[in-house]
Write a protein that holds these residues in place. Structure first.
Motif, mmCIF file in Angstrom:
data_model
loop_
_atom_site.group_PDB
_atom_site.id
_atom_site.type_symbol
_atom_site.label_atom_id
_atom_site.label_comp_id
_atom_site.label_asym_id
_atom_site.label_seq_id
_atom_site.Cartn_x
_atom_site.Cartn_y
_atom_site.Cartn_z
ATOM 1 N N ARG A 176 0.830 -1.190 0.000
ATOM 2 C CA ARG A 176 0.000 0.000 0.000
ATOM 3 C C ARG A 176 0.877 1.257 0.000
ATOM 4 O O ARG A 176 1.875 1.321 0.716
ATOM 5 N N THR A 178 1.259 5.025 0.982
ATOM 6 C CA THR A 178 0.675 5.923 1.997
ATOM 7 C C THR A 178 1.396 7.267 1.969
ATOM 8 O O THR A 178 2.177 7.589 2.860
ATOM 9 N N ASP A 232 -8.784 5.171 -2.344
ATOM 10 C CA ASP A 232 -8.054 5.337 -1.082
ATOM 11 C C ASP A 232 -7.956 6.842 -0.836
ATOM 12 O O ASP A 232 -7.195 7.543 -1.499
ATOM 13 N N GLY A 237 -11.076 7.610 4.070
ATOM 14 C CA GLY A 237 -10.817 6.178 4.164
ATOM 15 C C GLY A 237 -10.939 5.443 2.848
ATOM 16 O O GLY A 237 -10.815 6.026 1.765
ATOM 17 N N LEU A 238 -11.202 4.146 2.962
ATOM 18 C CA LEU A 238 -11.270 3.277 1.789
ATOM 19 C C LEU A 238 -12.713 3.153 1.322
ATOM 20 O O LEU A 238 -13.615 2.864 2.116
ATOM 21 N N TYR A 287 -4.634 -4.027 0.440
ATOM 22 C CA TYR A 287 -5.801 -3.682 1.235
ATOM 23 C C TYR A 287 -6.563 -4.948 1.612
ATOM 24 O O TYR A 287 -6.272 -6.046 1.129
ATOM 25 N N ALA A 288 -7.565 -4.789 2.468
ATOM 26 C CA ALA A 288 -8.433 -5.898 2.856
ATOM 27 C C ALA A 288 -9.877 -5.464 2.738
ATOM 28 O O ALA A 288 -10.218 -4.294 2.974
ATOM 29 N N GLU A 290 -12.284 -6.004 4.637
ATOM 30 C CA GLU A 290 -12.832 -5.547 5.918
ATOM 31 C C GLU A 290 -12.548 -4.067 6.179
ATOM 32 O O GLU A 290 -13.198 -3.449 7.042
ATOM 33 N N GLU A 291 -11.606 -3.487 5.453
ATOM 34 C CA GLU A 291 -11.263 -2.081 5.670
ATOM 35 C C GLU A 291 -12.165 -1.119 4.904
ATOM 36 O O GLU A 291 -12.140 0.090 5.159
ATOM 37 N N ILE A 292 -12.943 -1.619 3.950
ATOM 38 C CA ILE A 292 -13.803 -0.755 3.152
ATOM 39 C C ILE A 292 -14.900 -0.180 4.040
ATOM 40 O O ILE A 292 -15.648 -0.912 4.689
ATOM 41 N N THR A 293 -14.997 1.143 4.081
ATOM 42 C CA THR A 293 -15.988 1.792 4.943
ATOM 43 C C THR A 293 -17.217 2.268 4.185
ATOM 44 O O THR A 293 -18.296 2.380 4.771
ATOM 45 N N ARG A 313 -19.356 -4.660 6.691
ATOM 46 C CA ARG A 313 -19.163 -3.505 7.571
ATOM 47 C C ARG A 313 -19.291 -2.169 6.852
ATOM 48 O O ARG A 313 -19.277 -1.113 7.486
#
Length: 507
Positions: A176, A178, A232, A237-238, A287-288, A290-293, A313
């Motif tokens: 990733r 950053t 991103d 967030g993602l 990325y994962a 589960e990180e997608i908001t 989520r």
């Protein structure tokens, strides 16, 4: 009563005809050969006539004709079901139905035996015993088969998981980045198989009911990509724009969908490699899931919503009109239906759009209503550090579709077609007014997507140079008044073998 019976007879003819046509179209969609369809249609017609006008048949024919055609129609229906619709998950249900029929037959035999004389009770008792025994055997088999089917499906999904894990570990994955920049990554989540006319025939009669009928019978098919887009964002967030299709849709299609969906879709309508799975693509970008908001869903069609089952989520943002009136497949929405957010589009006009939604309140993400392809379709405008991208969803399929007077996808018809063309005009005006914005499509099968977009967004941040290159790519295909330049009109190229998928050439 005579006139009433005549009217009922005519209604019966119409209903019978429509039913036979509907069955014929569905079976044609499933690839049943025409000679088989003709024979089956004649059998259904014979059965219908025998049931609707029994008095037209004299003597024995009155009794034998419906029975003959009824047996033939029943066997034909069962055979066609097993050949083109049956899935292993149906086995317990079929066995249970057969068991119920046998037990019902046993009960009938017992009742008849009680009313009979002259040795017939003994025959009815034997029949009841045999049918009851068969019902018990079939019922037991139904219960046992449920466990076998479940184990078979779990084994299949486990094989898929091993393939996906191997794809995640394959060389070439990246870390990733950053550095605080807004990044966008195109994610190719497999392909969908469509008819060429559905994709490019909107100006050649592929509209409304006629278009849908033609999708059932036309076998000039092509494969087109299904793209989602990962964002991103340093502040928000993602996020994803659409989610593509999921593994089960492509590899366990008939098990994933119910009977009705299986009847009205093709078994191979999606294809996907392990490396194209949304979870794999995210992992290989660092990325994962589960990180997608946040997921911005341009519309609820299943080739855009299938990946939602991996994102329980995330908040899913979509137009309420699509949720309430669109073609919704509950299989994909089951895990996120409590996480929905419906924009009010009350942020005022945005360029040529009379309504918009500034989602975060900082002009970073603007939602634009573009109804037509679906009741609440919307586009998403994302501001980058050096310009912006407009996620098109299915407002327009490809870059050449921006020449909407020359290239058009199938439309729903009526006012929906009017709304979709109006949305396309608004998109044209928006792109013309801001040269720093480029369009990103969900199904583009042209060089623009696979060469220019892939190159510009290789590391997620195209910069001014990358956006200028994309605009030059647009201008090489389209004139300033949204006409195709020579050499960019699509045409269908049939497969060399005469069967299989064709290709799209431009010239």
């Amino acid at each position: 009563m005579g006139p009433v019976l005549k009217v009922l007879g005519r209604v019966g003819v119409v209903v019978l005809g429509l039913a036979i046509v509907a069955v014929w179209l569905v079976l044609r969609l499933k690839g049943v050969p025409v000679p088989v369809l003709v024979t089956y249609g004649l059998v259904l017609t014979g059965l219908g006539c025998g049931l609707l006008w029994p008095r037209a048949l004299g003597g024995r024919a009155r009794r034998r004709t419906p029975a003959f055609f009824g047996v033939a129609a029943g066997l034909g229906t069962l055979g066609l079901y097993l050949a083109v619709v049956y899935h292993v998950t149906d086995l317990p249900v079929l066995l249970a139905l057969a068991a119920g029929a046998c037990l019902a037959g046993a009960v009938v035999a017992v009742l008849r035996g009680r009313r009979s004389a002259d040795g017939r009770p003994a025959r009815q008792a034997r029949r009841a015993f045999l049918m009851g025994g068969a019902g018990l055997v079939l019922g037991t088999a139904s219960g046992l088969s449920g466990g076998l089917v479940d184990r078979q499906r779990r084994a299949s999904m486990a094989r898929g998981e091993r393939e996906r894990q191997a794809a995640v570990r394959a060389p070439g994955a990246r870390r990733r980045i950053t550095d605080g920049a807004v990044r966008v990554f195109p994610i190719h989540t497999g392909d969908t198989i469509v008819t060429y006319g559905q994709f490019y025939g909107g100006l050649d009669g592929w509209e409304g009911l006629n278009g849908y009928v033609r999708t059932l019978v036309d076998k000039a098919q092509i494969a087109v990509p299904v793209h989602a887009y990962l964002i991103d964002h340093p502040r928000h967030g993602l996020m994803l724009v659409d989610t593509g299709v999921n593994w089960e849709q492509a590899h366990d299609h008939d098990g994933y969908y119910g009977l009705t969906s299986r009847l009205l879709t093709e078994r191979d309508e999606y294809r996907m490699t392990a490396g194209q799975d949304l979870r794999v693509r995210l992992a290989r970008l660092g990325y994962a899931a589960e990180e997608i908001t946040t997921v911005f869903l341009t519309h609820v069609h299943d080739d855009h919503a299938g990946g939602l089952r991996y994102l329980p989520r995330a908040t899913v943002v979509l137009d309420r009109r699509d949720w309430e009136h669109g073609v919704l497949y509950p299989h994909s929405f089951g895990l996120v239906k409590e996480n929905l957010s419906f924009p009010a589009f009350d942020s005022g006009a945005f360029g040529p759009f009379p309504g918009s939604q500034d989602h975060f309140g900082d002009s970073s993400v603007i939602l634009l209503p573009t109804p037509g392809h679906s009741p609440g379709h919307m586009c998403v405008l994302l501001r980058l550090d050096s310009g912006g991208v407009l996620f098109m969803g299915d407002t327009l399929y490809t870059l050449p579709h921006l020449a909407t007077d020359q290239v058009r996808q199938m439309t729903i018809g009526g006012q929906d077609t009017v709304r979709q063309i109006e949305a396309a005009r608004r998109v044209q005006r928006l792109l013309a007014s801001d040269p720093g914005v480029v369009p990103l499509f969900a199904h583009d099968n042209t060089r623009y997507q696979f060469d220019l977009v892939a190159s510009a967004f290789a590391d997620g941040a195209p910069g001014e140079a990358g956006l200028r290159e994309l605009r030059r790519g647009m201008e090489s295909v389209l004139t300033s008044d949204w006409r195709l330049r020579p050499g960019h009109a699509p045409r269908f190229v049939a497969p060399a073998s005469g069967t299989g998928l064709g290709k799209v050439a431009f010239g």
